[in-house]
Design a protein around this motif. Sequence first.
Motif, PDB file in Angstrom:
ATOM      1  N   LEU A   1      -2.331  -7.318  12.622  1.00  0.00           N
ATOM      2  CA  LEU A   1      -1.420  -5.838  12.016  1.00  0.00           C
ATOM      3  C   LEU A   1      -2.981  -4.585  12.027  1.00  0.00           C
ATOM      4  CD1 LEU A   1       1.317  -7.332  10.822  1.00  0.00           C
ATOM      5  CD2 LEU A   1       1.330  -7.027  13.374  1.00  0.00           C
ATOM      6  N   PRO A   2      -4.191  -4.116  12.448  1.00  0.00           N
ATOM      7  CA  PRO A   2      -4.184  -3.250  12.022  1.00  0.00           C
ATOM      8  C   PRO A   2      -3.700  -1.577  11.918  1.00  0.00           C
ATOM      9  CG  PRO A   2      -5.030  -3.380  14.350  1.00  0.00           C
ATOM     10  CD  PRO A   2      -3.693  -4.576  14.312  1.00  0.00           C
ATOM     11  N   GLU A   3      -2.785  -0.930  12.233  1.00  0.00           N
ATOM     12  CA  GLU A   3      -2.110   0.055  12.243  1.00  0.00           C
ATOM     13  C   GLU A   3      -1.126  -0.116  11.068  1.00  0.00           C
ATOM     14  OE1 GLU A   3      -2.575   2.600  14.246  1.00  0.00           O
ATOM     15  OE2 GLU A   3      -4.497   1.702  14.972  1.00  0.00           O
ATOM     16  N   TRP A   4      -0.848  -1.663  10.669  1.00  0.00           N
ATOM     17  CA  TRP A   4      -0.083  -1.639   9.170  1.00  0.00           C
ATOM     18  C   TRP A   4      -0.426  -1.738   8.563  1.00  0.00           C
ATOM     19  CZ3 TRP A   4       5.754  -1.836   9.605  1.00  0.00           C
ATOM     20  CH2 TRP A   4       5.673  -2.349  11.269  1.00  0.00           C
TER      21      TRP A   4
ATOM     22  N   ALA B   1       5.912  -5.647   0.750  1.00  0.00           N
ATOM     23  CA  ALA B   1       6.268  -5.024   2.368  1.00  0.00           C
ATOM     24  C   ALA B   1       4.578  -4.743   2.228  1.00  0.00           C
ATOM     25  CB  ALA B   1       7.173  -3.923   2.056  1.00  0.00           C
ATOM     26  N   ILE B   2       5.443  -4.187   4.425  1.00  0.00           N
ATOM     27  CA  ILE B   2       4.179  -3.546   4.693  1.00  0.00           C
ATOM     28  C   ILE B   2       4.557  -2.110   5.958  1.00  0.00           C
ATOM     29  CG2 ILE B   2       2.299  -5.356   5.744  1.00  0.00           C
ATOM     30  CD1 ILE B   2       4.071  -5.799   8.289  1.00  0.00           C
ATOM     31  N   GLU B   3       4.108  -0.925   6.008  1.00  0.00           N
ATOM     32  CA  GLU B   3       4.495   0.035   6.229  1.00  0.00           C
ATOM     33  C   GLU B   3       3.595   0.029   7.403  1.00  0.00           C
ATOM     34  OE1 GLU B   3       4.489   2.323   2.948  1.00  0.00           O
ATOM     35  OE2 GLU B   3       3.027   2.531   3.146  1.00  0.00           O
ATOM     36  N   ARG B   4       4.155   1.207   8.413  1.00  0.00           N
ATOM     37  CA  ARG B   4       3.330   1.559   9.341  1.00  0.00           C
ATOM     38  C   ARG B   4       3.724   3.549   9.694  1.00  0.00           C
ATOM     39  NH1 ARG B   4       2.301   0.086  15.532  1.00  0.00           N
ATOM     40  NH2 ARG B   4       0.692   1.885  15.903  1.00  0.00           N
ATOM     41  N   HIS B   5       2.875   4.187   9.701  1.00  0.00           N
ATOM     42  CA  HIS B   5       3.849   5.524   9.869  1.00  0.00           C
ATOM     43  C   HIS B   5       3.297   6.439  11.421  1.00  0.00           C
ATOM     44  CE1 HIS B   5       4.356   6.534   5.539  1.00  0.00           C
ATOM     45  NE2 HIS B   5       3.619   5.654   5.316  1.00  0.00           N
TER      46      HIS B   5
END
Length: 100
Positions: free
Chosen positions: A18-21, A29-33
Amino acid sequence: MSIARLSEAEREEALAALPEWSSARDGTAIERHLQFDDFVHAFGFMTSVAILAEKQDHHPEWFNVYNRVEVTLTTHDVPGDGNGLSQRDVKLAKAIDELL
């Protein structure tokens, strides 16, 4: 029902897929903007995610201002302190990525 927390190796493997996370909250947790053209596109994205989340019975924490959306995924019912990264988060993150 308790959900298994990912091990450190599993977290690293998941993030590699998940390279964008990015990792958040000390690995729980993981996050994406994300940034969209305007509010309508951001809200449309959130609506699509809401449908996915409801189908998976796993809901994101998120924040929206105009064309920006921040998504955080964590599982609140893992054993221990009650927060952690699980396969449920990875599955939803992949589904979100497929929307984009």
